[in-house]
Write an enzyme that holds these catalytic residues in place. Structure first.
Site, PDB file in Angstrom:
ATOM      1  N   GLY A  74       0.844  -1.197   0.000  1.00  0.00           N
ATOM      2  CA  GLY A  74       0.000   0.000   0.000  1.00  0.00           C
ATOM      3  C   GLY A  74       0.873   1.238   0.000  1.00  0.00           C
ATOM      4  O   GLY A  74       2.085   1.170  -0.190  1.00  0.00           O
ATOM      5  N   ASP A 138       7.323 -16.302   8.322  1.00  0.00           N
ATOM      6  CA  ASP A 138       8.685 -16.612   7.840  1.00  0.00           C
ATOM      7  C   ASP A 138       9.705 -16.767   8.969  1.00  0.00           C
ATOM      8  O   ASP A 138      10.789 -17.288   8.752  1.00  0.00           O
ATOM      9  CB  ASP A 138       9.185 -15.501   6.903  1.00  0.00           C
ATOM     10  CG  ASP A 138       8.257 -15.255   5.735  1.00  0.00           C
ATOM     11  OD1 ASP A 138       7.492 -16.165   5.382  1.00  0.00           O
ATOM     12  OD2 ASP A 138       8.290 -14.143   5.164  1.00  0.00           O
ATOM     13  N   GLU A 233      10.727 -21.135  -1.302  1.00  0.00           N
ATOM     14  CA  GLU A 233      10.515 -20.289  -2.491  1.00  0.00           C
ATOM     15  C   GLU A 233      11.740 -19.442  -2.837  1.00  0.00           C
ATOM     16  O   GLU A 233      11.951 -19.080  -3.989  1.00  0.00           O
ATOM     17  CB  GLU A 233       9.297 -19.380  -2.295  1.00  0.00           C
ATOM     18  CG  GLU A 233       9.439 -18.421  -1.111  1.00  0.00           C
ATOM     19  CD  GLU A 233       8.220 -17.550  -0.873  1.00  0.00           C
ATOM     20  OE1 GLU A 233       7.207 -17.698  -1.572  1.00  0.00           O
ATOM     21  OE2 GLU A 233       8.291 -16.709   0.053  1.00  0.00           O
ATOM     22  N   ARG A 275       6.925 -34.833  -9.445  1.00  0.00           N
ATOM     23  CA  ARG A 275       5.792 -33.903  -9.469  1.00  0.00           C
ATOM     24  C   ARG A 275       6.057 -32.785  -8.462  1.00  0.00           C
ATOM     25  O   ARG A 275       6.738 -33.001  -7.467  1.00  0.00           O
ATOM     26  CB  ARG A 275       4.495 -34.598  -9.040  1.00  0.00           C
ATOM     27  CG  ARG A 275       4.078 -35.741  -9.937  1.00  0.00           C
ATOM     28  CD  ARG A 275       3.428 -35.221 -11.231  1.00  0.00           C
ATOM     29  NE  ARG A 275       2.863 -36.321 -12.006  1.00  0.00           N
ATOM     30  CZ  ARG A 275       3.547 -37.043 -12.888  1.00  0.00           C
ATOM     31  NH1 ARG A 275       4.825 -36.808 -13.122  1.00  0.00           N
ATOM     32  NH2 ARG A 275       2.943 -38.008 -13.551  1.00  0.00           N
ATOM     33  N   GLN A 283      -0.454 -21.856   3.775  1.00  0.00           N
ATOM     34  CA  GLN A 283       0.414 -21.705   4.949  1.00  0.00           C
ATOM     35  C   GLN A 283       0.033 -20.511   5.814  1.00  0.00           C
ATOM     36  O   GLN A 283       0.430 -20.413   6.965  1.00  0.00           O
ATOM     37  CB  GLN A 283       1.879 -21.547   4.508  1.00  0.00           C
ATOM     38  CG  GLN A 283       2.424 -22.794   3.879  1.00  0.00           C
ATOM     39  CD  GLN A 283       3.605 -22.503   2.962  1.00  0.00           C
ATOM     40  OE1 GLN A 283       4.742 -22.618   3.371  1.00  0.00           O
ATOM     41  NE2 GLN A 283       3.341 -22.124   1.723  1.00  0.00           N
ATOM     42  N   ARG A 284      -0.684 -19.579   5.232  1.00  0.00           N
ATOM     43  CA  ARG A 284      -1.062 -18.385   5.995  1.00  0.00           C
ATOM     44  C   ARG A 284      -2.480 -18.471   6.533  1.00  0.00           C
ATOM     45  O   ARG A 284      -2.862 -17.705   7.419  1.00  0.00           O
ATOM     46  CB  ARG A 284      -0.931 -17.145   5.102  1.00  0.00           C
ATOM     47  CG  ARG A 284       0.490 -16.815   4.700  1.00  0.00           C
ATOM     48  CD  ARG A 284       0.810 -15.369   4.920  1.00  0.00           C
ATOM     49  NE  ARG A 284      -0.106 -14.488   4.265  1.00  0.00           N
ATOM     50  CZ  ARG A 284       0.172 -13.771   3.171  1.00  0.00           C
ATOM     51  NH1 ARG A 284       1.377 -13.839   2.624  1.00  0.00           N
ATOM     52  NH2 ARG A 284      -0.715 -12.979   2.648  1.00  0.00           N
TER      53      ARG A 284
HETATM   54  O1  F6P Z   1       6.123 -12.754   4.472  1.00  0.00           O
HETATM   55  C1  F6P Z   1       5.082 -13.663   4.439  1.00  0.00           C
HETATM   56  C2  F6P Z   1       4.874 -14.217   3.075  1.00  0.00           C
HETATM   57  O2  F6P Z   1       3.811 -15.142   3.173  1.00  0.00           O
HETATM   58  C3  F6P Z   1       6.100 -14.819   2.410  1.00  0.00           C
HETATM   59  O3  F6P Z   1       6.428 -16.079   2.920  1.00  0.00           O
HETATM   60  C4  F6P Z   1       5.685 -14.799   0.979  1.00  0.00           C
HETATM   61  O4  F6P Z   1       6.816 -14.705   0.155  1.00  0.00           O
HETATM   62  C5  F6P Z   1       4.868 -13.552   0.862  1.00  0.00           C
HETATM   63  O5  F6P Z   1       4.438 -13.220   2.163  1.00  0.00           O
HETATM   64  C6  F6P Z   1       3.680 -13.663  -0.055  1.00  0.00           C
HETATM   65  O6  F6P Z   1       3.034 -12.451  -0.133  1.00  0.00           O
HETATM   66  P1  F6P Z   1       1.647 -12.192  -0.838  1.00  0.00           P
HETATM   67  O7  F6P Z   1       0.589 -12.246   0.206  1.00  0.00           O
HETATM   68  O8  F6P Z   1       1.788 -10.845  -1.416  1.00  0.00           O
HETATM   69  O9  F6P Z   1       1.415 -13.250  -1.886  1.00  0.00           O
END
Ligand code: F6P
Length: 357
Positions: A74, A138, A233, A275, A283-284
């Site tokens: 933002g 993270d 990643e 694969r 994960q979030r």
């Molecule tokens: O920092 C947390 C995180 O989930 C990272 O692990 C990941 O790279 C990034 O945010 C992903 O962000 P966005 O929500 O913008 O896809």
């Protein structure tokens, strides 16, 4: 006394537990809490906020996401590109400050990762009373031994590996799981170790696809007919760049795509059916683990204590089983990365896990 609270950056399991801790502790002090909607954006005119009290926040510590909403790209992004610091324009800072003052907000609690705390530091340097609370799946903030959200994310990786294990062994395949973590390999390392991965590839240890293929051969020679690979990643083969999925959105770059590349190259080199799965935002999402609920609640309570003690410009931190505080500046100075020679990597190697190096 009225205090403000906002969440910035990506959401994270345990954010609502912080809100719960803040609201309850503030209420016991006789203070009112208002929560700004969608992070710092809620501070701009017309200010967007909710009055929070113990009844309106009843039971929220169990919920994933954030009842306040958040923004990670933002006008207040404190970090851009590959982690560069961005100065927030003066007009925005002034407008936010005017709104905070007209709402009689005497202190602001900013809950977020590196980027959100970098912005919080700018508010603090402008003289506004700010307290930081570290948040990120993270686990990459150096001034706290752990952030809430990391445990829940790791559990999601472990659950995914448990599922991948059964299909991988049925088909005698190599399964690659790409996980988040940005520049840090903590989620891959903890998730991989907990979920029984044979190979873990992290940004802190550059790997070689040839070594990965050799590790798969060795595993097969030991009688293991399928292989689980966790790849962060941000991991990259030695001499190659991290794969950036998106750098157009005005905030920090978004990493992603290495899992697909790894499947193709490992498949060719090893001659095995391979694969890949990208775990992504699973994960979030979802409910926080008990650890994250408790850590989040402790962080919220501590943030209120810091306001009571007038320790502004400080960030709540978890060290040696205790919740304390550090300066926000110290907290954002350096990322907490996996030590390639540290105990966690040593432990993983001791149980036969390969890092592809
Ligand atoms: O920092 C947390 C995180 O989930 C990272 O692990 C990941 O790279 C990034 O945010 C992903 O962000 P966005 O929500 O913008 O896809």
């Amino acid at each position: 006394m009225r205090i403000g609270l906002l969440n910035g950056g990506g959401d994270c399991p345990g954010l609502n537990a912080v809100t719960y801790g803040v609201v309850e502790a503030a209420d016991k002090m006789g203070w009112e809490t208002i929560g700004f909607v969608d992070g710092y954006e809620g501070l701009l005119s017309p200010a967007n906020y909710k009055v929070l009290d113990p009844i309106s926040t009843l039971g929220i510590q169990k919920l994933g996401g954030t009842i306040l909403g958040t923004t990670n790209r933002g006008r207040f992004s404190g970090k851009v590109g590959d982690g560069g610091v961005r100065k927030i324009p003066k007009e925005l800072m002034d407008e936010a400050r005017r709104n905070l003052e007209s709402l009689n907000v005497e202190a602001l609690i900013c809950v977020g990762g590196d980027g959100t705390l970098t912005t919080a530091l700018q508010f603090s340097e402008e003289g506004f009373p700010v307290i930081g609370v570290p948040k990120t799946i993270d686990n990459d903030l150096s001034a706290t031994a752990m952030t809430f959200g990391f445990d829940s994310a790791t559990q999601t990786v472990v659950d995914a590996l448990d599922r991948l294990h059964t299909t991988a062994s049925s088909h005698k395949r190599v399964m690659i799981l790409e996980v988040m973590g940005r520049h840090a390999g903590w989620i891959a390392l903890y998730g991989g170790l907990g979920g029984g991965a044979e190979i873990i590839l992290i940004p802190e240890i550059p790997f070689s696809y040839q070594r990965v293929a050799e590790a798969i051969d060795r595993l097969e020679a030991q009688g293991k007919t399928s292989t689980l690979v966790v790849i962060a990643e941000g991991a990259a083969p030695a001499g190659e760049e991290q794969i950036v999925e998106d750098d157009s959105a005005g905030g920090e770059i978004r990493l992603g795509g290495i899992g697909e590349q790894a499947a193709e190259r490992i498949g060719k080199l090893s001659g095995r059916e391979t694969r890949s799965v990208t775990l992504g935002h699973l994960q979030r999402g979802g409910t926080p683990t008990s650890w994250d609920r408790i850590l989040g609640t402790r962080f919220g309570v501590q943030a209120v204590k810091l306001i009571e003690q007038q320790k502004f410009g400080r960030m709540v931190s978890y060290q040696h089983y205790k919740v304390g505080d550090v300066s926000i500046r110290e907290a954002v100075e350096k990322l907490n990365l996996v030590d390639p020679k540290g105990q966690m990597v040593e432990t993983a190697r001791a149980v036969g896990i390969s890092f592809g190096d």
